[in-house]
Design an enzyme around this catalytic site. Structure first.
Site, mmCIF file in Angstrom:
data_model
loop_
_atom_site.group_PDB
_atom_site.id
_atom_site.type_symbol
_atom_site.label_atom_id
_atom_site.label_comp_id
_atom_site.label_asym_id
_atom_site.label_seq_id
_atom_site.Cartn_x
_atom_site.Cartn_y
_atom_site.Cartn_z
ATOM 1 C CG LEU A 290 -2.010 -1.077 1.240
ATOM 2 C CD1 LEU A 290 -2.750 -1.067 2.568
ATOM 3 C CD2 LEU A 290 -2.990 -0.875 0.097
ATOM 4 N NE ARG A 291 7.048 2.467 1.771
ATOM 5 C CZ ARG A 291 7.445 1.258 2.147
ATOM 6 N NH1 ARG A 291 7.645 0.327 1.231
ATOM 7 N NH2 ARG A 291 7.640 0.962 3.415
ATOM 8 C CB ALA A 292 1.971 2.302 -4.815
#
Length: 707
Positions: A290-292
């Site tokens: 989920l960093r993107a």
């Protein structure tokens, strides 16, 4: 700085000298300028990775960014640059709220690729420890870069142990040191900016994901734009002070606009609808984790603030996704980063025209690109002939599969002779007609091939070597490296001294640890691409084996080179490089056919290894010859190949022969070549690591029955 100097005065740029090329004067790098500006507006975006060929102003723009960043307030005399009122634990704290604050320019700290671990994280102050018996901490580059920019030129060449340190600091925002009697933790909120040339190798996926944004840069192809770049560079070199003064108004306008965007970022609204669109885009591009999503949302907010808007629009999301997703989409190791912008436009749809921001400074000379520019107008879009890479990730056409039938008249399908010698001497036109291109099978996990002995090359994951990290195997009186405490105590005790009941340790007693780990090597592939390799679909197996070796070299951080021989001679298809994906592309398009100039192939490999040894004497080489052992070019072809093989053995070149011969009747020529090379002989079918496991599983039941 590329020399690994430990002098912090040369690594930390406290003030930007007037001869620094102005950020606003750079032309033709709009995407890079936008990415750096968004990071300046919102440092929590996570930094920028700049990928591109040499000579594209990557370092120039990064160094110029610090000159347009707003000044920052710091606690006076704090070595870690803490902000006034910051209650985070600090080794120089706790800070009294009444302590006066000082203003300083934004810091740009350069991390040399040859820096030691002590210089990066900090270490024990040996002068105070040995002279006064005090345990004191000496801050490193991470402390100097706190609340600033940590810049790594050629970040893909950074040693793995330093990469691990940067990963920890970037993830936690703190640097913790537990070594040599020192236990210290301090803030390290850094904006990581790295530049790299992909031809020299790729980054580890873990570090790649830590960069918030990525940009692909290339030299402009438009003659007028190239001429303007040269014109400005010549003017700057002729009179730096006058050139800087010429762009001072643009620099000041850019500085004010960044400050306004920083101040207005907190009032920008990210609606649920826009957040859902961000999640939809990230899911469609199959990014990991989920960093993107988080980075895209932060970058979209920063872009809206930079554009003077109070609500995030589709244009902001599009601009953020183009920079935040290319290096995070799921891809194979040999695939180049990129983003399908047509798919991005379909996912986002259209949006209303962006309102004009009120009260913005004149941006005639500012490097902000239009966020919704089409592909045809983007000066950063890479041309189709740029080494086969494009800004989009469109699927590559499958190479045409060669027909494995004989080209001789009257021959039956599948009856191509093993070599030209078996079919008679073909004429030149016939030999040329026999060439083709075979597709490669899927690569597999290859068994570990390594150089013998213990080297001293750059850290990697292949052969044993003395490195800066690893298992401690001894001590030395050298002046660098981690302290070997037991050896230091033994040296002080053996020296003797006054009978004071206390052990007196002098600087000459200090011993450093000798560590043994793994090094990276140069893997030079010498591939037979003659007509005999096309028999029984050998070339498909050969390409699959070489691709597997390239994948293994990618994972072990090796340099690779590719020599091919066919027809009348040999060619250095790919000079030694750290970019295995370029080697994979060259291999996939490799034609086959013609005679077998084995001697010429070995001679080209010998010359390549000799030059590489002069360039980097510490990097050991591993020559992998992929052939069936036939030599059919010239009357004394086999004798010449034997002489060159003996010369390679005499020079101490570590070699492996991958035997590609197949069928019921085998000549065993590759095994003889391995004897002359002093090399390991390995049938191509045994290269897969699964073959070793399968053989072991088959042997165990047989052993049990015999018992």
């Amino acid at each position: 700085m590329r020399d690994g100097s430990n002098d912090s005065k040369t690594s930390v740029q406290q003030a930007i000298p007037p001869e620094t090329f102005p950020f606003s004067a750079v032309v033709g790098s709009d995407d890079l300028a936008l990415a750096l500006v968004l990071t300046a507006v919102s440092p929590d975006v996570g930094g920028v990775l700049v990928r591109g060929e040499k000579g594209t102003a990557k370092s120039t723009m990064v160094r110029g960014l610090a000159a347009v960043l707003p000044h920052q307030l710091v606690v006076a005399d704090c070595r870690f640059g803490c902000a006034p009122g910051d209650r985070t634990a600090c080794p120089d704290g706790p800070h009294d709220p009444a302590t006066p604050a000082a203003s300083r320019a934004a810091r740009l700290v350069e991390l040399p690729i040859g820096a030691t671990e002590d210089r990066v994280v900090g270490s024990l102050d040996l002068e105070r420890a040995l002279g006064r018996g005090e345990t004191a901490y000496q801050p490193g580059l991470l402390a100097a870069a706190n609340r600033g920019i940590l810049y790594v030129d050629e970040v893909n060449l950074l040693h793995d142990h330093l990469v691990d340190l940067l990963l920890d600091a970037a993830a936690m925002g703190r640097n913790t040191v537990e070594r040599d009697g020192v236990s210290v933790s301090h803030a390290a909120r850094i904006v990581l900016v790295g530049t790299m040339n992909p031809e020299e190798g790729e980054l580890r996926p873990q570090l790649l994901d830590r960069f918030g944004l990525t940009v692909e840069v290339a030299a402009p192809r438009e003659p007028g734009l190239r001429a303007e770049v040269v014109r400005r560079r010549l003017a700057f070199d002729a009179d730096p002070a006058a050139f800087v003064a010429r762009f001072e108004d643009d620099q000041e306008a850019l500085r004010r606009r960044i400050a306004q965007a920083r101040a207005g970022r907190g009032s920008v609204t990210l609606t649920d609808a826009m957040l859902t669109r961000i999640a939809t885009v990230c899911a469609a591009f199959e990014v990991d984790g989920l960093r993107a999503d988080i980075v895209t949302a932060r970058a979209a907010v920063a872009h809206a603030a930079w554009s003077g808007r109070t609500t995030v629009t589709v244009a902001d999301v599009r601009a953020a996704a183009r920079l935040a997703l290319p290096h995070r989409r799921r891809r194979n190791p040999f695939d180049s980063p990129g983003l399908d912008e047509d798919l991005l436009d379909r996912l986002l749809g259209d949006d209303e025209p962006d309102p004009e921001p009120d009260g913005q400074p004149d941006a005639d000379h500012e490097p902000e690109p239009e966020p919704d520019r089409g592909d045809g107008d983007d000066p950063q879009a890479q041309p189709a002939d740029h080494d086969g890479e494009a800004g989009e990730s469109a699927p590559r056409p499958e190479p045409q599969r060669a027909q494995h039938e004989s080209t001789e008249p009257g021959s039956e399908p599948g009856a191509e002779p093993e070599s030209e010698a078996e079919a008679g001497t073909p004429t030149a036109p016939a030999a040329a007609a026999a060439s083709g291109v075979s597709a490669a099978d899927e690569p597999y996990r290859a068994r570990l091939l390594r150089a013998k002995g213990v080297g001293k090359g750059d850290p990697g994951r292949r052969s044993n070597a003395l490195t800066s990290t690893g298992r401690r195997v001894g001590s030395t009186s050298a002046h660098t490296g981690p302290v070997h405490l037991p050896a230091t105590i033994r040296a002080a005790a053996s020296r003797g001294g006054e009978a004071t009941g206390r052990l007196l340790v002098l600087p000459g007693d200090v011993r450093r640890s000798v560590l043994q780990g793994r090094e990276s090597n140069l893997v030079l592939l010498c591939v037979d691409a003659s007509g005999s390799m096309a028999a029984r679909k050998r070339m498909e197996a050969v390409k699959s084996a070489v691709l597997s070796l390239l994948l293994d070299a990618y994972q072990r951080r090796d340099k690779v080179g590719l020599v091919t021989f066919r027809g009348a001679g040999a060619e250095l298809t790919l000079p030694p490089t750290g970019s295995v994906d370029i080697a994979a592309r060259r291999l996939r398009d490799l034609p086959h056919g013609g005679r077998t100039p084995l001697a010429e192939g070995l001679e080209t490999a010998y010359d390549t290894l000799r030059l590489e040894r002069l360039r980097d004497p510490n990097r050991r080489a591993l020559l992998v010859v992929v052939t069936d052992g036939r030599a059919t070019s010239g009357s004394d072809a086999l004798a010449r190949a034997t002489r060159v093989a003996a010369q390679l053995r005499h020079e101490g070149v570590e070699s492996v022969v991958l035997d590609c011969e197949s069928g019921r009747f085998r000549l065993g020529l590759a095994a003889r070549l391995a004897e002359h090379l002093g090399a390991e002989h390995l049938p191509v079918g045994d290269l897969a690591a699964s073959a070793i496991v399968g053989a072991a599983r088959t042997a165990r039941p047989a052993t049990g029955r015999a018992a």
